[in-house]
Design a protein around this motif. Structure first.
Motif, short mmCIF file in Angstrom:
data_model
loop_
_atom_site.label_atom_id
_atom_site.label_comp_id
_atom_site.label_asym_id
_atom_site.label_seq_id
_atom_site.Cartn_x
_atom_site.Cartn_y
_atom_site.Cartn_z
N PHE A 181 0.84 -1.20 0.00
CA PHE A 181 0.00 0.00 0.00
C PHE A 181 0.87 1.25 0.00
O PHE A 181 0.58 2.23 -0.69
CB PHE A 181 -0.93 0.00 1.21
N LEU A 182 1.96 1.23 0.76
CA LEU A 182 2.87 2.38 0.77
C LEU A 182 3.62 2.50 -0.56
O LEU A 182 3.95 3.61 -0.98
CB LEU A 182 3.86 2.26 1.92
N ARG A 183 3.87 1.38 -1.22
CA ARG A 183 4.47 1.49 -2.57
C ARG A 183 3.52 2.19 -3.51
O ARG A 183 3.96 2.99 -4.36
CB ARG A 183 4.85 0.11 -3.10
N ALA A 184 2.23 1.93 -3.38
CA ALA A 184 1.26 2.65 -4.21
C ALA A 184 1.29 4.14 -3.90
O ALA A 184 1.16 4.97 -4.81
CB ALA A 184 -0.14 2.09 -3.97
N VAL A 185 1.47 4.49 -2.64
CA VAL A 185 1.60 5.91 -2.27
C VAL A 185 2.82 6.51 -2.97
O VAL A 185 2.75 7.61 -3.54
CB VAL A 185 1.72 6.07 -0.74
N ALA A 186 3.93 5.80 -2.96
CA ALA A 186 5.15 6.29 -3.62
C ALA A 186 4.92 6.50 -5.11
O ALA A 186 5.38 7.50 -5.69
CB ALA A 186 6.29 5.31 -3.40
N GLN A 187 4.20 5.58 -5.75
CA GLN A 187 4.00 5.66 -7.18
C GLN A 187 2.96 6.72 -7.58
O GLN A 187 3.08 7.35 -8.64
CB GLN A 187 3.56 4.30 -7.73
N ARG A 188 1.96 6.91 -6.74
CA ARG A 188 0.86 7.79 -7.11
C ARG A 188 0.97 9.20 -6.53
O ARG A 188 0.39 10.14 -7.10
CB ARG A 188 -0.47 7.17 -6.66
#
Length: 303
Positions: free
Chosen positions: A117-124
């Motif tokens: 979920f935090l990787r999605a934050v990084a990407q988005r």
């Protein structure tokens, strides 16, 4: 496993039990954002609450934000099972962007599903910028099985298993069951790519979003921790971005052998060449590691 010495982190029903003792002793100016795993909450005194308190005590001056998804601890725990992951990520992005203490950037540490979920934050959501991303037992290629859902005897875990087995890629299950949104069935690759609301998107399975790629590549370090005796994550190689080879569920492939890497959908090839990808391993079951191991291997990325 019983408690031993005052230096062990143990997984208890999918949460962490932290026993504090020694001091890290160095100032840290980069804030830390942490996201808990399935069955846990932001403020459980035996897990994230204890980690937050310990880091604040042992790393003078650091600001630690333990993410609460919802208005209460109960909501936070329930949302880890039932709230659309994309909505969770948007909720977090808004929270981070409005926090003045994070304007200069922050490090992020995810535990189990909180990692992807935090990787999605990084990407988005590149503003504020994420500096280092530490994935502690995260499932970056998803899971194909739920062998030890927290609270093994609870009705919720049995219900989740039935929903995943009967129709993980139906619209209703995808929308309302968190674990379905990173369910990755290698035997039904077309269904996965077409209907996965979350994982197929952040892993660029349908189209390549160059913004996702650019944002992830801006990380200083992407650290992935794999638990060698993990009985919860199936397959455990997902913790290092590996997974089953397409079309079967026996033979595994590493990140470097996967299409995500060979087609460089996320910029991981360049990150790997630049030394930005860090693969760490530790003995023990899911989210179990010693205090010394954490101090030696993860603390350097929080300074």
């Amino acid at each position: 496993m019983g408690l031993s010495a005052a230096l062990r982190l143990l997984a208890v029903s999918g949460c962490l039990l932290l026993l504090c003792g020694s001091s890290w002793g160095n100032n840290a100016t980069v804030p830390l954002v942490i996201w808990h795993g399935m069955g846990d909450s932001c403020c459980n005194p035996l897990s994230m609450g204890s980690i937050k308190k310990m880091v604040e005590e042992e790393v003078p001056g650091i600001y630690v934000l333990s993410l609460m998804i919802g208005k209460t601890v109960v909501q936070d725990t329930e949302n880890g099972f039932f709230m659309d992951v994309n909505e969770q990520v948007s909720f977090v992005c808004d929270q981070l962007s409005q926090d003045p203490k994070l304007k200069g950037g922050y490090n992020a540490m995810g535990f189990s599903q909180g990692s992807q979920f935090l990787r999605a934050v990084a990407q988005r959501c590149p503003d504020p910028p994420m500096k280092n991303l530490i994935s502690v037992g995260g499932q970056h290629q998803g899971v194909f099985g739920l062998p030890r859902c927290p609270g093994e005897s609870s009705h919720i875990c049995e219900w989740i298993r039935k929903m995943l087995n009967s129709g993980a890629y139906t619209d209703t299950v995808q929308k309302h069951l968190v674990q379905a949104q990173y369910w990755h069935d290698p035997l039904n690759d077309d269904l996965y790519k077409k209907h996965s609301l979350f994982l197929a998107d952040i892993n660029q399975e349908r189209v390549v979003n160059e913004t996702y790629k650019k944002n992830l590549m801006s990380l200083n370090k992407f650290v992935m921790v794999k638990f060698l005796q993990d009985t919860m994550v199936d397959p455990v190689d997902s913790e290092w971005f590996g997974f089953y080879k397409p079309g079967q569920d026996k033979e595994l492939e590493t990140l470097q052998e996967s299409a995500i890497y060979t087609e460089d959908r996320l910029g991981l090839v360049e990150m790997d060449s630049a030394g930005k990808l860090v693969f760490l391993a530790t003995d023990g079951d899911h989210l179990q590691f010693t205090r010394e191991w954490f101090n030696d291997n993860l603390l350097p990325y929080l300074r």
